[in-house]
Design an enzyme around this catalytic site. Structure first.
Site, PDB file in Angstrom:
ATOM      1  CB  ALA A  11      -0.837   0.057   1.000  1.00 26.25           C
ATOM      2  CB  ALA A  12       3.001   2.759   2.508  1.00 24.79           C
ATOM      3  CD  GLU A  35       6.359  -6.902  -1.887  1.00 28.81           C
ATOM      4  OE1 GLU A  35       6.322  -6.020  -1.257  1.00 28.81           O
ATOM      5  OE2 GLU A  35       6.144  -8.326  -1.297  1.00 28.81           O
ATOM      6  CB  CYS A  45      -7.588  -4.867   5.812  1.00 24.59           C
ATOM      7  SG  CYS A  45      -6.407  -3.484   5.385  1.00 24.59           S
ATOM      8  NE  ARG A  72      -0.738   4.635 -13.759  1.00 21.91           N
ATOM      9  CZ  ARG A  72      -0.943   5.169 -12.562  1.00 21.91           C
ATOM     10  NH1 ARG A  72      -1.182   4.620 -11.610  1.00 21.91           N
ATOM     11  NH2 ARG A  72      -1.027   6.664 -12.678  1.00 21.91           N
ATOM     12  CD1 TRP A 438     -32.898  13.163  22.375  1.00 23.67           C
ATOM     13  CD2 TRP A 438     -31.011  14.454  22.408  1.00 23.67           C
ATOM     14  NE1 TRP A 438     -32.938  14.325  23.238  1.00 23.67           N
ATOM     15  CE2 TRP A 438     -32.031  15.239  22.738  1.00 23.67           C
ATOM     16  CE3 TRP A 438     -29.907  15.063  21.932  1.00 23.67           C
ATOM     17  CZ2 TRP A 438     -32.066  16.508  23.131  1.00 23.67           C
ATOM     18  CZ3 TRP A 438     -29.605  16.441  22.340  1.00 23.67           C
ATOM     19  CH2 TRP A 438     -30.600  16.970  22.965  1.00 23.67           C
TER      20      TRP A 438
END
Lengths: 457, 457
Positions: A11-12, A35, A45, A72, A438
C-alpha cells in the site's frame, strides 16, 4: 535523470510510486520498486474475509497487478528482497529470491515501506504444520489449504485483537468450533475492559469460546508432527488448526541496521511530510513507521491500510516536488465479529492516565435507529472527556448494524479538539431509519458534559 | 411559586417542560402545558413509516403519554388550544376544544412551541375526501383509513421533498402505483439539481413515476366528491388518493399577533439560549423558530425533530436556572426512499452563491464498503469548498446502504470549520466491511482540495 527506489511493493510503497509517477513522468524520474513476496498492492485487511468466504477469490484483494504498475513505467521487481541499505552511499543491495543473484541499485530518493511482521513468539511447536499466520496472501492460501484438508473441526485462535476476532468469524464460517485464547483481561485490548466484556459476551452468544487471561506456553503436536493442541499454564485446548493473531511489529531491521531513527515501538520516525527524520531524501510510510497520536501527543505504531495509503500519497507528493503532510492519527479503528460491530477512537482510560490526563468516563446504551423502527439494534457508547476543559478524549462503541461507523463522528470531533458540551449540539443526520432523535453519540456527549460539570463542582 | 406555561405539547415543548421539572421540583415551579391535538410527545418523523407499515402501531411513535407527563407533575391540558397571548399581561387565553370553555392563565415564564403547519395551497379541490396531509398522527390515521377503503391503486404525491419521497415509499408498500408531482427541476430541492437527478433516476428504478417542473393547479373530483385526479397546467394525473408533502411553515400566528419578533421565514427569532429576542421570560423552540445556519451566517427555518429536542433541552435548562445554548445548525438531513439513501449538510451551490461565497464543487463515485466486500454499494458524494480558504461548505450524498449517515463526518467538519485539505487526512474508521480504504468522503475531500489548489493557480 533522478532515480527513486521504493522498498516494499504494497500500500504505502506503491501509492507513493504511483503518486510520484503522476507528478513526474518517466523522462524525469526513474522508479524502481522491490517486493519480496509474490504480490504487490493488495488488501491485507481483506484476508480474513477471503479466508472466511465472504470474498470469493484471492485476486479480488489485489488492487493493482505488477503488470499494471509496470505499464505505468514503474520498474517493480517482484520476489526481490532488499538485504542492505547503504545510506551514505545512496544505494540498496537486493537479492532475487528465485535466482539468488545480488546487485546494488543506487538511488537519489528512497521510500521505505517495508511494512510489519507478525509477532510470532518463540514457543515450542509454533512452526508445526497447522499453525498459521494471516499476514500475507500466501499465508491466507496456506490456511485455506489446511482448512480444506483437515477432518477435525476444532480451531484455536491465539489473540483476541482485530485479526483474532475476524479470524474467529472466518473459522466459524468454515464450520469450526472456535476457541479464542487471549492474554488480556477481555478480548479487544484496544478497548477498555468494560467494553471488551461486551465483546466477550457477544462472542459467547455466537458460540465462540473466549478464554481471557490465558498466555499460550506451547503448541502441542501429535505423532504426525501436526498441531494437536495449544497449551497455556493452566489448560490445553485441542486444535486441528491454530491461527495466530497476536499482532504485528514494524519491519525495520533493514532501516535499523542502516542507522535510521527508530521509535520506542521499533517503527521509523518521520517528519510531517513523512521524511525519515534527519534525512532529506528518504521517506518512510505504512506499517513500518510510527505516527503521531494527536490526542496523546505521543508516537504510536498503528498498522492500518488506510494510513499506509495516506502516507503513500503524501510521500508521492513530496518525491514528485509537491507538498503534502500527514498530521497524525486519532486512533480510529472499526471491526466486526459476525454481526457485532466494534469501534474505537482516541484514548482509553489507561492511555489517558499514562499521559497525565484527568478525565470523566461515561457509558450509555442506545439504539442504531429510532427505537420503533425495524432493525433498531442496541449499542453501547463509552465516552471520555478531559476534566476542566471538557475536551473529547475518546469514544468506544460496541453494537450491531449501524454502530461501528458512528465512531467517525468522534474521530472528526477529536481532530477538531471539540468539547463534549459543543458535541451535544452537533447537527447530525436524523431520520427514524438512521438514528434515534438523539443520536447515541449525542446521548453520550450529554452525559459526558454533565459529568464534566459535576466533576468541577 | 412561579408558573411556567408551555404552548404546544410535542418535542420542543415537552422536552423543555421535562427538563425544567428535572431542575426545579413542583414546590418551586408549576408547569402548565397546552396541546390542541389528541397527542403529545410523539415522533412526527415516524409517520411515513407507520403509514408504510414498517412501524406496526401508531402508539409506537408516542414517546411519552399525557399521563406519564402528568405523573411528573406537569399539568398537561390536551385538546386545549391557546387562542391569545397577552405578553404585557403575562397571560394566555385557552379554549377547551371539547367543551368550548375559555379561560386565562397567567405565567411567569412562557415557552412557545407551536410547531409548524403544512403548506396547503388554496387550490380548488384540495379539501376533497382522499386528499391527505401527513403532519399529525390524526392525519396518518385518516390516510390509513383511506388506503384501506380505496379500491383504486393510483396515488399521487404532491411534492418531492423528504416527506414526499418517504410517502412515495409508504404508498408503494401498500401496492399503489405512485406518481410524484414535483414543482422543482428535480426531486429533493434540498440537493443540487445534479444530485437530485440521481434521486429521480433511482425512483424510476423503483417504479415511482416522478414528474418534475410540474405545478399542481387543481385537484379534480368525481361525481362522489372524492378526488379523482391531480391537474397541472399541462396534464392530469389520475389519483385514488393524494398525499400532500409540500413542506411546512412555522406556526406563529399567535406569536405574531402578540408582537413577538418573526424572521423572514415567519419563524420566531431567539437568542442562543432560545429566548425570544427582547423577552427575558419567553422562550421558543422547535418547528416554530428560525435557527442560525452556521455556514451561511443566516437564519433559516429547519423543522426537524432532532433540533426541536435540542431546543427543548436548552430551554428547560434556562427555565430551570441552568445554562445551555443552541449554537445553530449546519443543515444536516438524511432520508431514504426504499433502499436509496439521501443526505445533505451545509450549503448547496445556490446557497453559497446567495451569500457571496466563491467555491469549487466536485463529485465522486465510490462504494460504501471495500469494493471486494459483499454488499459494497455505489454512492455519489458531492462536496463544496470555499475558494482561497479551502473551507468545507457542504456535502451531498446519494447512495444505498451505508451512504446516508456518512454525512455526519461532514456535519462535524463543517461545525469545526475544517478545510477539505485537512479532511483528506481524517482518521476515519476503516475495515473492508465498513469502508473502502479511502472512505468516499475522503475521496471527495481529496478531489475538492485539488480543485481548490487548481482554482488558485
Amino acid at each position: 535523470m533522478e532515480r527513486l527506489v521504493v522498498i516494499g511493493g504494497d500500500a504505502a510503497g506503491m501509492s507513493a510510486a504511483s503518486q510520484a509517477r503522476r507528478l513526474r513522468g518517466p523522462d524525469e524520474l526513474e522508479i524502481v520498486a522491490f517486493e519480496r513476496s509474490h504480490f504487490a498492492s493488495y488488501s491485507a485487511c481483506g484476508i480474513p474475509y477471503w479466508v472466511g468466504g465472504a470474498v470469493p477469490e484471492r485476486d479480488r484483494l489485489i488492487a493493482r497487478t505488477p503488470e499494471e504498475h509496470r505499464a505505468r513505467a514503474i520498474d517493480l521487481r517482484m520476489r526481490t528482497e532488499v538485504t542492505e541499505l547503504d545510506v551514505p552511499g545512496q544505494r540498496v543491495r537486493s537479492r532475487d529470491l528465485e535466482s539468488g543473484a545480488e546487485s546494488w541499485t543506487g538511488f537519489d530518493k528512497l521510500v521505505i515501506a517495508t511494512g510489519a511482521r507478525p509477532v510470532r513468539p518463540p514457543l515450542p511447536g509454533i512452526d508445526a504444520p497447522g499453525v498459521h499466520g494471516v499476514q500475507t496472501l500466501d499465508d491466507g492460501q496456506a490456511l485455506l489449504d489446511t482448512l480444506a484438508g483437515t477432518r477435525g473441526r476444532r480451531a484455536v485462535v491465539v489473540g483476541a485483537g482485530y485479526i483474532g476476532v475476524e479470524m474467529a468469524e472466518a473459522l466459524l464460517n468454515h464450520g469450526f468450533e472456535v476457541t479464542v485464547v487471549n492474554r488480556g483481561e477481555q478480548p479487544m485490548a484496544t478497548l477498555d475492559p468494560d467494553m471488551g466484556r461486551l465483546v466477550h459476551e457477544a462472542m459467547d452468544g455466537m458460540g465462540i469460546t473466549t478464554v481471557d487471561g490465558a498466555e499460550v506456553s506451547k503448541v502441542l503436536t501429535g505423532p504426525d508432527g501436526r498441531v494437536r493442541a495449544v497449551a497455556t499454564q493452566d489448560a490445553e485446548y485441542p486444535a486441528d488448526v491454530v491461527v495466530l493473531g497476536i499482532g504485528v511489529e514494524p519491519e525495520t531491521a533493514l532501516a535499523g541496521a542502516a542507522g535510521l531513527p527508530l521509535g520506542s515501538y521499533g517503527g521509523l520516525l518521520t517528519d510531517l511530510a513523512m521524511r525519515v527524520r534527519g534525512h532529506e531524501n528518504i521517506w518512510a510510510g505504512g506499517d513500518c513507521v510510527e505516527v503521531l497520536d494527536l490526542v496523546s501527543g505521543r508516537e504510536r505504531h498503528v498498522p492500518l491500510g488506510t494510513h499506509a495509503n495516506k502516507h503513500g500519497q503524501v510521500i508521492g507528493a513530496g518525491v514528485g516536488g509537491g507538498y503534502a503532510t500527514f498530521p497524525g492519527v486519532v486512533g480510529t479503528a472499526v471491526s466486526k465479529v459476525c454481526d457485532l460491530e466494534i469501534a474505537r477512537t482516541g484514548l482509553r482510560e489507561k492511555d489517558a492516565r499514562e499521559v497525565g490526563l484527568r478525565f470523566v468516563a461515561v457509558t450509555v446504551g442506545s439504539t442504531s435507529r429510532a427505537g420503533y423502527y425495524p432493525g433498531a439494534a442496541p449499542m453501547t457508547v463509552k465516552m471520555l472527556a478531559e476534566r476542566r476543559t471538557g475536551r473529547l478524549l475518546g469514544v468506544q462503541i460496541v453494537g450491531r448494524e449501524g454502530a461501528g461507523k458512528r465512531v467517525d463522528i468522534a474521530a472528526v470531533a477529536l481532530t477538531a479538539g471539540m468539547t463534549v458540551e459543543r458535541m451535544t449540539a452537533l447537527d447530525l443526520g436524523y431520520a427514524p431509519p438512521f438514528s434515534p432523535v438523539w443520536d447515541p453519540v449525542l446521548v453520550a456527549a450529554r452525559k459526558a458534559a454533565a459529568a464534566v460539570g459535576a466533576a468541577e463542582r
